[in-house]
Design an enzyme around this catalytic site. Structure first.
Site, short mmCIF file in Angstrom:
data_model
loop_
_atom_site.label_atom_id
_atom_site.label_comp_id
_atom_site.label_asym_id
_atom_site.label_seq_id
_atom_site.Cartn_x
_atom_site.Cartn_y
_atom_site.Cartn_z
N TYR A 118 0.86 -1.18 0.00
CA TYR A 118 0.00 0.00 0.00
C TYR A 118 0.89 1.22 0.00
O TYR A 118 1.85 1.30 0.77
CB TYR A 118 -0.90 0.00 1.25
CG TYR A 118 -1.78 1.23 1.38
CD1 TYR A 118 -2.83 1.45 0.49
CD2 TYR A 118 -1.56 2.16 2.40
CE1 TYR A 118 -3.65 2.57 0.62
CE2 TYR A 118 -2.38 3.28 2.53
CZ TYR A 118 -3.41 3.48 1.64
OH TYR A 118 -4.22 4.59 1.77
N ASP A 172 9.40 3.06 -0.53
CA ASP A 172 8.35 3.70 0.25
C ASP A 172 8.54 3.27 1.71
O ASP A 172 8.12 2.19 2.12
CB ASP A 172 6.97 3.29 -0.27
CG ASP A 172 5.85 3.93 0.55
OD1 ASP A 172 6.16 4.68 1.49
OD2 ASP A 172 4.67 3.66 0.24
N LYS A 209 4.57 8.81 8.86
CA LYS A 209 4.36 8.15 10.15
C LYS A 209 5.40 8.59 11.21
O LYS A 209 5.28 9.69 11.72
CB LYS A 209 4.28 6.64 9.95
CG LYS A 209 3.07 6.31 9.02
CD LYS A 209 2.63 4.89 8.95
CE LYS A 209 1.29 4.78 8.24
NZ LYS A 209 1.26 4.11 6.96
C1 LIG Z 1 0.60 4.63 5.65
C2 LIG Z 1 1.32 4.43 4.39
C3 LIG Z 1 1.18 5.31 3.31
C4 LIG Z 1 0.18 6.42 3.29
O1 LIG Z 1 0.42 7.39 4.26
P1 LIG Z 1 -0.78 8.34 4.72
O2 LIG Z 1 -0.10 9.30 5.65
O3 LIG Z 1 -1.79 7.47 5.37
O4 LIG Z 1 -1.30 8.99 3.50
C5 LIG Z 1 2.00 5.12 2.21
N1 LIG Z 1 2.87 4.12 2.17
C6 LIG Z 1 3.03 3.24 3.17
C7 LIG Z 1 4.04 2.17 3.07
C8 LIG Z 1 2.23 3.36 4.31
O5 LIG Z 1 2.36 2.46 5.29
#
Ligand SMILES: *Cc1c(COP(=O)(O)O)cnc(C)c1O
Length: 463
Positions: A180, A275, A303
């Site tokens: 994701y 990512d 995060k």
């Molecule tokens: C949480 C997450 C996102 C999206 O981040 P948001 O702040 O919720 O938009 C993108 N990539 C990864 C790997 C994530 O865990």
């Protein structure tokens, strides 16, 4: 693989319709319709929330669609604990889905936020603190020569992809099933019907003409990756990957997979985007790329980097970042980008996790939890395993930790859901879906871990 995107599974169709007329689903009592007098505060709030918030939540997985029952509305948090609207306490292993690596309301972070807020909530102009954060990120991550701050992980990945396309002059993007990367259009895509064909939208509202530029491959499948580069290599702008996947539960990459991604992108002039929105400063101080010994071209962070405030970042090679406006032709902007309150939370958090021994201690605690849960499951005769990387863990109703999305999908879902609700009753809060990783914070004590394992033993015995 028709509808096997986690996004689809997180909110099954029957839940989406059920959400408009709340049914408490009463998994223990069997009562489907909580009535006024017997309704808990959580149930009352969930009912009230649905009047003006779609599904009662501001992000879908919060609705408990996958596990059933009533979402807990949280009133406060402190350290390793959260308290819901009925004042029930839980040991929290969600940590706001990863950011709260220091636990809830860490005094140093709260103080930094209060100070920054009192000095100016937002200027929409440069500040010194954002330079401090950029300097720190580039110091902590050798692959990051330049960095731009944004407000969410979605924004970071969306911008990194636009940049990769602008830099390479190519349109195609490779992502892996089960990873994701936020909810921008290019990424809400699932595999097409035929292997190696273009992707299909996994959400309504995403044009097929956008999705067709995204190629969705199997995590850990090196042969497939090689085949795609052999046939379409000169059209591929980038690979985007979760370097440890935490959005289909926790799934580790094989060393061969990690090496192949770097080698193939390099050979074919494509960019490698790590990512690390979840793994960044969560699996270790050097992030996943440090553990892998890989230098990606671009990295996205979120995060933990925002310490619980809306802050994320993307950055990497200076020659690539030079293509971003105002230096270059790739547009990207944000009213609240580099927000001083969010930057203060990030700086305070990063300062604390850089203390010597921080990740040794966090990693040991997380490993102790994973091993304790795995042993408890085994002792109870369950098909169950667990794994941990840094402060991140996975629990699986599979004999072994899965390696692909298909293996994750083979998990015993009803059993996971019963496990989830059993732990919830015991005062242990894990993510309300089996597609999620768990998070331990520095505030979790050994006693918290032991209490969690003991709670799991009681739950396993009843499954
Ligand atoms: C949480 C997450 C996102 C999206 O981040 P948001 O702040 O919720 O938009 C993108 N990539 C990864 C790997 C994530 O865990």
């Amino acid at each position: 693989m028709a509808d096997d995107s986690p996004l689809i599974h997180r909110i099954p169709a029957h839940e989406r319709t059920a959400a408009s007329t709340h049914r408490g689903r009463g998994h223990r009592t069997g009562s489907n319709q909580p009535t006024g007098s017997t309704m808990s505060k959580n149930e009352q709030l969930f009912q009230r929330a649905q009047r003006h918030i779609p599904g009662g939540v501001n992000s879908p997985v919060r609705a408990f669609g996958a596990v059933g029952g009533t979402p807990r509305f949280f009133a406060r948090g402190a350290g390793a604990y959260v308290w819901d609207a009925d004042d029930k306490r839980y040991i929290d292993y969600v940590g706001s889905w990863g950011p709260l690596i220091l636990g809830h309301t860490h005094p140093a972070v709260v103080e930094a936020v209060q100070k920054a807020a009192a000095t100016g909530m937002s200027f929409g102009a440069p500040t010194e603190a954002e330079i401090d954060l950029a300097d720190l990120l580039c110091e902590m991550l050798p692959s990051m020569q330049q960095v731009r701050l944004v407000s969410s992980g979605t924004e970071a990945t969306m911008s990194a992809i636009r940049l990769a396309r602008g830099y390479t002059g190519r349109d195609k993007l490779i992502k892996f099933e089960g990873c994701y990367h936020g909810h921008s259009d290019s990424l809400l895509v699932k595999a097409g019907s035929g292997l190696l064909t273009f992707g299909n939208p996994s959400s309504a509202g995403v044009p097929a003409s956008v999705a067709e530029h995204t190629i969705v491959l199997t995590y850990n499948d090196v042969a497939q990756l090689e085949e795609v580069f052999a046939t379409q290599g000169e059209q591929i702008a980038a690979i985007i990957v979760e370097p440890f996947c935490g959005n289909m539960n926790l799934v580790r990459p094989s060393e061969a997979f990690v090496t192949a991604m770097r080698a193939l992108t390099e050979k074919h002039g494509a960019l490698l985007i790590y990512d690390e929105v979840m793994t960044g400063f969560r699996v270790g101080l050097g992030c996943a790329q440090g553990l892998h010994g890989i230098t990606p071209d671009l990295t996205t962070l979120g995060k933990v980097v925002g310490g619980g405030m809306p802050l994320a970042a993307f950055g990497g090679r200076a020659d690539v970042m030079a293509k971003i406006a105002p230096l270059g032709p790739v547009y990207q902007a944000g009213t609240l980008s580099g927000n001083p309150v969010a930057v203060a939370a990030g700086l305070a958090t990063l300062g604390l996790i850089r203390q010597p021994g921080f990740f040794d201690s966090l990693g040991a605690k997380t490993r102790k939890l994973a091993d304790g849960l795995a042993a408890a499951g085994k002792a109870a005769g369950q098909t169950f395993s667990a794994d941990a990387v840094g402060g991140m863990f996975g629990v699986y109703f599979n004999a072994q930790p899965p390696k692909t999305y298909a293996e994750v999908m083979a998990t015993d879902k009803p059993r996971f859901n019963a496990f989830f609700h059993g732990l919830l009753d015991e005062g242990v809060y894990i993510a309300p879906a089996l597609y999620e990783a768990g998070f331990v914070s520095a505030a979790h004590s050994d006693a918290d871990i032991e209490a969690t394992v003991a709670a799991a033993q009681r739950v396993f015995a009843k499954l």
